[in-house]
Write a protein that holds these residues in place. Structure first.
Motif, PDB file in Angstrom:
ATOM      1  N   ILE A  81      -2.366 -18.133  -2.480  1.00  0.00           N
ATOM      2  CA  ILE A  81      -1.931 -17.184  -3.500  1.00  0.00           C
ATOM      3  C   ILE A  81      -2.917 -17.139  -4.650  1.00  0.00           C
ATOM      4  N   GLY A  82      -3.362 -18.322  -5.088  1.00  0.00           N
ATOM      5  CA  GLY A  82      -4.292 -18.345  -6.209  1.00  0.00           C
ATOM      6  C   GLY A  82      -5.621 -17.721  -5.855  1.00  0.00           C
ATOM      7  N   VAL A  83      -6.272 -18.255  -4.836  1.00  0.00           N
ATOM      8  CA  VAL A  83      -7.641 -17.846  -4.546  1.00  0.00           C
ATOM      9  C   VAL A  83      -7.688 -16.526  -3.794  1.00  0.00           C
ATOM     10  N   LEU A  84      -6.863 -16.421  -2.752  1.00  0.00           N
ATOM     11  CA  LEU A  84      -6.908 -15.205  -1.952  1.00  0.00           C
ATOM     12  C   LEU A  84      -6.473 -13.993  -2.768  1.00  0.00           C
ATOM     13  N   ALA A  85      -5.393 -14.160  -3.545  1.00  0.00           N
ATOM     14  CA  ALA A  85      -4.904 -13.040  -4.359  1.00  0.00           C
ATOM     15  C   ALA A  85      -5.995 -12.609  -5.318  1.00  0.00           C
ATOM     16  N   LEU A  86      -6.674 -13.572  -5.882  1.00  0.00           N
ATOM     17  CA  LEU A  86      -7.755 -13.282  -6.825  1.00  0.00           C
ATOM     18  C   LEU A  86      -8.856 -12.469  -6.143  1.00  0.00           C
ATOM     19  N   LEU A  87      -9.253 -12.920  -4.958  1.00  0.00           N
ATOM     20  CA  LEU A  87     -10.312 -12.224  -4.226  1.00  0.00           C
ATOM     21  C   LEU A  87      -9.875 -10.813  -3.847  1.00  0.00           C
ATOM     22  N   LEU A  88      -8.626 -10.699  -3.411  1.00  0.00           N
ATOM     23  CA  LEU A  88      -8.129  -9.397  -2.991  1.00  0.00           C
ATOM     24  C   LEU A  88      -8.072  -8.437  -4.168  1.00  0.00           C
ATOM     25  N   VAL A  89      -7.543  -8.912  -5.285  1.00  0.00           N
ATOM     26  CA  VAL A  89      -7.442  -8.048  -6.457  1.00  0.00           C
ATOM     27  C   VAL A  89      -8.834  -7.607  -6.886  1.00  0.00           C
ATOM     28  N   TYR A  90      -9.758  -8.549  -6.848  1.00  0.00           N
ATOM     29  CA  TYR A  90     -11.133  -8.226  -7.217  1.00  0.00           C
ATOM     30  C   TYR A  90     -11.712  -7.157  -6.288  1.00  0.00           C
ATOM     31  N   ALA A  91     -11.597  -7.422  -4.983  1.00  0.00           N
ATOM     32  CA  ALA A  91     -12.162  -6.485  -4.008  1.00  0.00           C
ATOM     33  C   ALA A  91     -11.537  -5.112  -4.172  1.00  0.00           C
ATOM     34  N   SER A  92     -10.241  -5.121  -4.427  1.00  0.00           N
ATOM     35  CA  SER A  92      -9.522  -3.870  -4.544  1.00  0.00           C
ATOM     36  C   SER A  92     -10.001  -3.075  -5.754  1.00  0.00           C
ATOM     37  N   TYR A  93     -10.274  -3.777  -6.864  1.00  0.00           N
ATOM     38  CA  TYR A  93     -10.766  -3.070  -8.048  1.00  0.00           C
ATOM     39  C   TYR A  93     -12.200  -2.597  -7.845  1.00  0.00           C
ATOM     40  N   VAL A  94     -12.971  -3.380  -7.121  1.00  0.00           N
ATOM     41  CA  VAL A  94     -14.355  -2.971  -6.873  1.00  0.00           C
ATOM     42  C   VAL A  94     -14.372  -1.717  -6.006  1.00  0.00           C
ATOM     43  N   LEU A  95     -13.543  -1.701  -4.964  1.00  0.00           N
ATOM     44  CA  LEU A  95     -13.611  -0.618  -3.989  1.00  0.00           C
ATOM     45  C   LEU A  95     -12.784   0.592  -4.377  1.00  0.00           C
ATOM     46  N   PHE A  96     -11.618   0.349  -4.975  1.00  0.00           N
ATOM     47  CA  PHE A  96     -10.699   1.468  -5.179  1.00  0.00           C
ATOM     48  C   PHE A  96     -10.276   1.678  -6.630  1.00  0.00           C
ATOM     49  N   ASN A  97     -10.740   0.826  -7.529  1.00  0.00           N
ATOM     50  CA  ASN A  97     -10.344   0.945  -8.933  1.00  0.00           C
ATOM     51  C   ASN A  97      -8.850   0.807  -9.161  1.00  0.00           C
ATOM     52  N   GLU A  98      -8.148   0.162  -8.298  1.00  0.00           N
ATOM     53  CA  GLU A  98      -6.723  -0.110  -8.517  1.00  0.00           C
ATOM     54  C   GLU A  98      -6.359  -1.325  -7.680  1.00  0.00           C
ATOM     55  N   ASP A  99      -5.144  -1.851  -7.851  1.00  0.00           N
ATOM     56  CA  ASP A  99      -4.841  -3.060  -7.091  1.00  0.00           C
ATOM     57  C   ASP A  99      -3.808  -2.830  -5.998  1.00  0.00           C
ATOM     58  N   PHE A 100      -3.478  -1.562  -5.759  1.00  0.00           N
ATOM     59  CA  PHE A 100      -2.495  -1.265  -4.724  1.00  0.00           C
ATOM     60  C   PHE A 100      -2.941  -1.796  -3.363  1.00  0.00           C
ATOM     61  N   GLU A 101      -4.221  -1.563  -3.044  1.00  0.00           N
ATOM     62  CA  GLU A 101      -4.747  -1.986  -1.740  1.00  0.00           C
ATOM     63  C   GLU A 101      -4.658  -3.501  -1.590  1.00  0.00           C
ATOM     64  N   ALA A 102      -4.878  -4.202  -2.682  1.00  0.00           N
ATOM     65  CA  ALA A 102      -4.800  -5.664  -2.625  1.00  0.00           C
ATOM     66  C   ALA A 102      -3.419  -6.097  -2.160  1.00  0.00           C
ATOM     67  N   TYR A 103      -2.391  -5.450  -2.705  1.00  0.00           N
ATOM     68  CA  TYR A 103      -1.031  -5.831  -2.322  1.00  0.00           C
ATOM     69  C   TYR A 103      -0.746  -5.473  -0.871  1.00  0.00           C
ATOM     70  N   LEU A 104      -1.341  -4.359  -0.445  1.00  0.00           N
ATOM     71  CA  LEU A 104      -1.165  -3.934   0.940  1.00  0.00           C
ATOM     72  C   LEU A 104      -1.746  -4.980   1.892  1.00  0.00           C
TER      73      LEU A 104
END
Ligand SMILES: [Zn+2]
Lengths: 415, 398
Positions: A81-104
């Motif tokens: 949750i700590g590390v993976l969520a962080l990476l996902l949120v980051y990737a999501s903001y880099v690629l899509f400018n939002e965090d919806f994809e990260a949650y998906l």
């Protein structure tokens, strides 16, 4: 001579309310750490109330087992949750400018984990359940279960829901065929197609409202004089569709449960369930109304008490009276003279939040779970009781990490 | 059922039920209490007569089943410490009462084993989680923050901005102050400061929120939020500008982005630990963190240094910060909220000293940052009535 054994239910609301309230208070004052013992004590109570042929079920799990299982899961999940969520949120903001994809993506990763964890949790609970001194058990197969569940889920998705009843049946069969009472393996009979008919109304509600909504949107969207009434009706339409789906799905769950129970056997022993959908529906509607009313009243009472305490320490709040704790937790006038500091504010907000949360679970336990449990139990009978004498004890299954991950995710929140 | 048939003589003792823990058969058993022991006799399926002798000191309650009832009557459930899976069910009130009175160890529990392993587990788990929260997540967050493109950063900032507004508002999100003249004045101040900074024209966006707190904070993507309370507490536009310059320092060093990414991981883990599945804790703590951001001492000093370098270029003395701080200190000196908060910041006194030292070196000519009219407009940015409102105040130092 086929012996029919009925199930008695011996339990009253009062003791359940007392026990769950007391353990909930302990949980609040231990910052949530008593919750493992709370659940264990509640389970013992619920199990003992169910008496097939007059002999109470036993839950022999221990709070400490749940606690240690949770600790192990915690380390894994903290990383995840700590590390993976962080990476996902980051990737999501880099690629899509939002965090919806990260949650998906997180949901897709979490899904098999949920099935894995729920199977493990069931294994632990079965391993700690006894009747007539004989242990239940579930064979270890959590990994396979998660894999199989993913396959069924995909199939259900691709078939637009048509294969959902098949998933219900196959997963239940997967678990039942690996369940033991003593040395006797259980068997799930029946056919999945029998569940199709009760599921059809659900499908019709969902797809019907979706198609109708689509047609309306398509037909009237571009017409210049915009049939505004029809368009305005669209949300209503969808709402009715969803309400219908929820209603029929609840019915499906009850019907499926009854069908699956009636086709379970353990050697010469069979089950008869007379579960009634109207009863379950009534229990749920009435139960949740009561739960919400009681939660509101109790939270108000605690808030008022906390306010008195606050006013005693911070005279500046006296004009707020019993609403002081609410105002403080909203961050009103933090830091003024005679007013609580920012830390106290956050603490109070957290406290009130925790209290509301726990009261809700306590009252739900009493007004929804308990009556449902009673209905399940008292509508259940065993056939072929004379075969019980042939069932022998089995060895203890350590089920080492107890409910671990399921605990952290609060799966099977019921009890 | 039993091979003895219904005509067999009824044995002595009280009729109870027994399961032997070996098969799922339940036997009718006759229990006789004598000489500190319980004599149990029954006939099994094979017709064999069996006798058990349970010393009362071996009798135990089954945990959680010590006070079961059977209708109105009590139902006693007992096990024997030597045969822990066997159960005796006593429905006879007299026998149960006698057992409760005479068996000495009913409530004794099986001793906990593996205490050492348990302690090791607790310590190990705590250490691992602490490592993840305090070392791993900050490390990764810092690395990621450096690589986040501006658009992503801004999107993250917008999201956190919404969270702050939602959680500080009561029913509706907290009001954004948009008085037309006030916004013009704010933009003027923004332009003056940006002009002389090394930041892009777009890098900073100033916003005023309608709240009593004396506070300002920077969010990812360069949004700097000034609370109405701060503008009301300031006596000159330069004081506000000095605070903003400090926050611009945070923006230039990307402190808020690092911070926001850290809290994504940290609070997820915390809510896991405390078993809060609704996620309310995460939101509550997260928003508190954003607003009362406690950057490291180093980051704060760096932001101060940034402000001290920037302000003179805009014709403002770096000392502009000092009067506001001093007034806050005079007013709240020992007020616990303020003191508690400042503990994490470089000491307030130090900051004042350093601001004054920087001011002493300032040789340029002081120019008013805003005209008196524009300053009045800025003060009224949240609407006229607010300006005259009872001066409210708050703890949080910028
Ligand atoms: Zn700062």
């Amino acid at each position: 001579m086929a012996q029919l054994l009925n199930t008695e239910f011996e339990g009253r609301m009062g003791p359940v309310l007392r026990l769950s309230l007391w353990t909930a208070i302990l949980t609040v004052f231990t910052l949530g750490f008593y919750r493992f013992w709370m659940k264990t004590r509640l389970r013992r109570h619920f199990w003992a109330a169910v008496r097939p042929d007059g002999t109470p079920l036993e839950y022999v799990g221990k709070g400490i087992e749940k606690f240690t299982g949770f600790l192990i899961a915690l380390v894994v999940l903290a990383l995840l949750i700590g590390v993976l969520a962080l990476l996902l949120v980051y990737a999501s903001y880099v690629l899509f400018n939002e965090d919806f994809e990260a949650y998906l993506v997180a949901a897709v990763i979490a899904l098999p984990l949920v099935y894995f964890a729920s199977y493990r949790a069931k294994r632990y609970v079965y391993a700690r359940t006894r009747w007539r001194g004989i242990r239940f058990a579930l064979e270890p197969a959590a990994g396979r279960y998660a894999l199989v569940a993913m396959g069924h889920l995909l199939l259900a998705l691709v078939s637009l829901g048509l294969m959902w009843p098949r998933m219900t049946f196959k997963l239940e069969k997967f678990r039942t065929d690996r369940t033991f009472f003593g040395d006797q393996r259980l068997h799930q009979g029946g056919k999945w197609t029998e569940l199709l008919r009760p599921f059809l109304p659900v499908l019709i509600s969902v797809w019907g409202s979706a198609v109708a909504g689509g047609i309306i949107a398509w037909r009237f969207a571009e017409s210049a004089n915009a049939e505004s009434i029809v368009i305005a009706l669209l949300p209503l339409f969808i709402f009715i569709g969803m309400l219908g789906a929820a209603f029929f799905y609840t019915r499906y769950r009850v019907v499926a449960l009854r069908y699956l129970a009636n086709h379970k056997t353990a050697g010469g022993i069979g089950l008869i369930s007379n579960l009634s959908f109207p009863s379950i529906l009534g229990i749920n509607i009435g139960g949740y109304i009561l739960t919400n009313l009681a939660t509101a009243a109790a939270t108000f009472a605690v808030g008022a008490l906390a306010s008195l305490l606050l006013v005693a320490f911070y005279p500046g709040l006296s004009h707020l009276g019993i609403f002081a704790s609410g105002a403080v937790s909203d961050g009103t006038s933090i830091g003024e003279e005679g007013m609580p500091s920012a830390e106290i504010t956050v603490f109070f907000a957290l406290f009130l939040y925790m209290v509301t949360f726990l009261f809700f679970s306590v009252f739900r336990q009493c007004f929804v779970v308990f009556p449902t449990w009673r209905h399940y139990a008292s509508t259940l009978s065993l056939t072929g009781g004379e075969h019980l004498a042939q069932i022998r004890q089995r060895d203890r299954d350590e089920a080492g990490q107890a409910e671990g991950i399921a605990e952290a995710f609060d799966l099977g929140a019921a009890i | 059922m039993s091979a003895a048939g219904p005509w067999a003589p009824i044995p002595d003792g009280v009729r109870c039920e027994l399961v032997d823990g070996k098969t799922a058969a339940r036997h009718v058993v006759y229990a006789l209490l004598r000489d500190g022991a319980l004599d149990l006799s029954y006939t099994d399926e094979a017709g064999i007569e069996l006798r058990w002798n349970w010393p009362l000191s071996h009798l135990r309650h089954v945990e959680g089943q010590g006070d079961l009832t059977w209708g109105k009557a009590p139902l006693g459930v007992y096990s024997n410490v030597m045969t822990p899976t066997a159960r005796l069910y006593v429905r006879d009130g007299h026998l149960r009462a006698a057992l409760e009175a005479e068996a000495p160890n009913l409530k004794r529990k099986t001793p906990v084993t593996g205490r050492g392993r348990l302690i090791g587990l607790i310590v190990g788990a705590m250490a691992s989680v602490a490592f993840i929260v305090f070392a791993l997540i900050p490390l990764i967050a810092d690395q990621l923050a450096a690589g986040l493109p501006v658009e992503g950063e801004r999107a993250l900032g917008d999201k956190t901005y919404q969270q702050v507004r939602d959680s500080f508002g009561t029913v509706f999100p907290l009001n954004e102050c948009t008085g037309a003249e006030g916004v013009l004045a704010l933009e003027e101040m923004e332009a003056r400061l940006l002009e002389v900074s090394d930041l892009d024209r777009e890098a900073v966006q100033l916003t005023v929120l309608d709240h009593d707190m004396i506070n300002a904070f920077a969010l990812p993507g360069g949004r700097i939020v000034v609370m109405r309370g701060l503008i009301e507490a300031a006596e000159a536009p330069e004081e506000v500008a000095a605070v903003i310059a400090h926050e611009m320092g945070h923006v230039a060093h990307r402190d808020p982005t690092r911070h926001a990414l850290r809290s994504v991981g940290t609070f997820g883990v915390l809510s896991l630990v405390f078993g809060d599945f609704a996620g309310g804790t995460v939101v509550l703590l997260g928003v508190n963190q954003l607003v009362n951001a406690q950057y490291s001492q180093g980051a704060e000093s760096a932001a101060d240094a940034y402000a001290h370098a920037l302000l003179p270029k805009a014709g403002v003395s770096p000392g502009a910060l000092a009067p506001l701080f001093e007034r806050l200190k005079a007013k709240y000196g020992d007020s616990e909220g303020l003191a508690a908060h400042l503990a994490s910041h470089p000491a307030l006194g130090d900051r004042v000293t350093r601001a004054e030292a920087a001011a002493a070196e300032f040789e340029g000519e002081e120019q008013p940052l805003l005209s008196p009219l524009a300053w009045r407009d800025l003060q009224a940015i949240c609407g006229d009535d607010k300006g005259d409102r009872k001066r409210k105040s708050n703890s949080v130092a910028p």
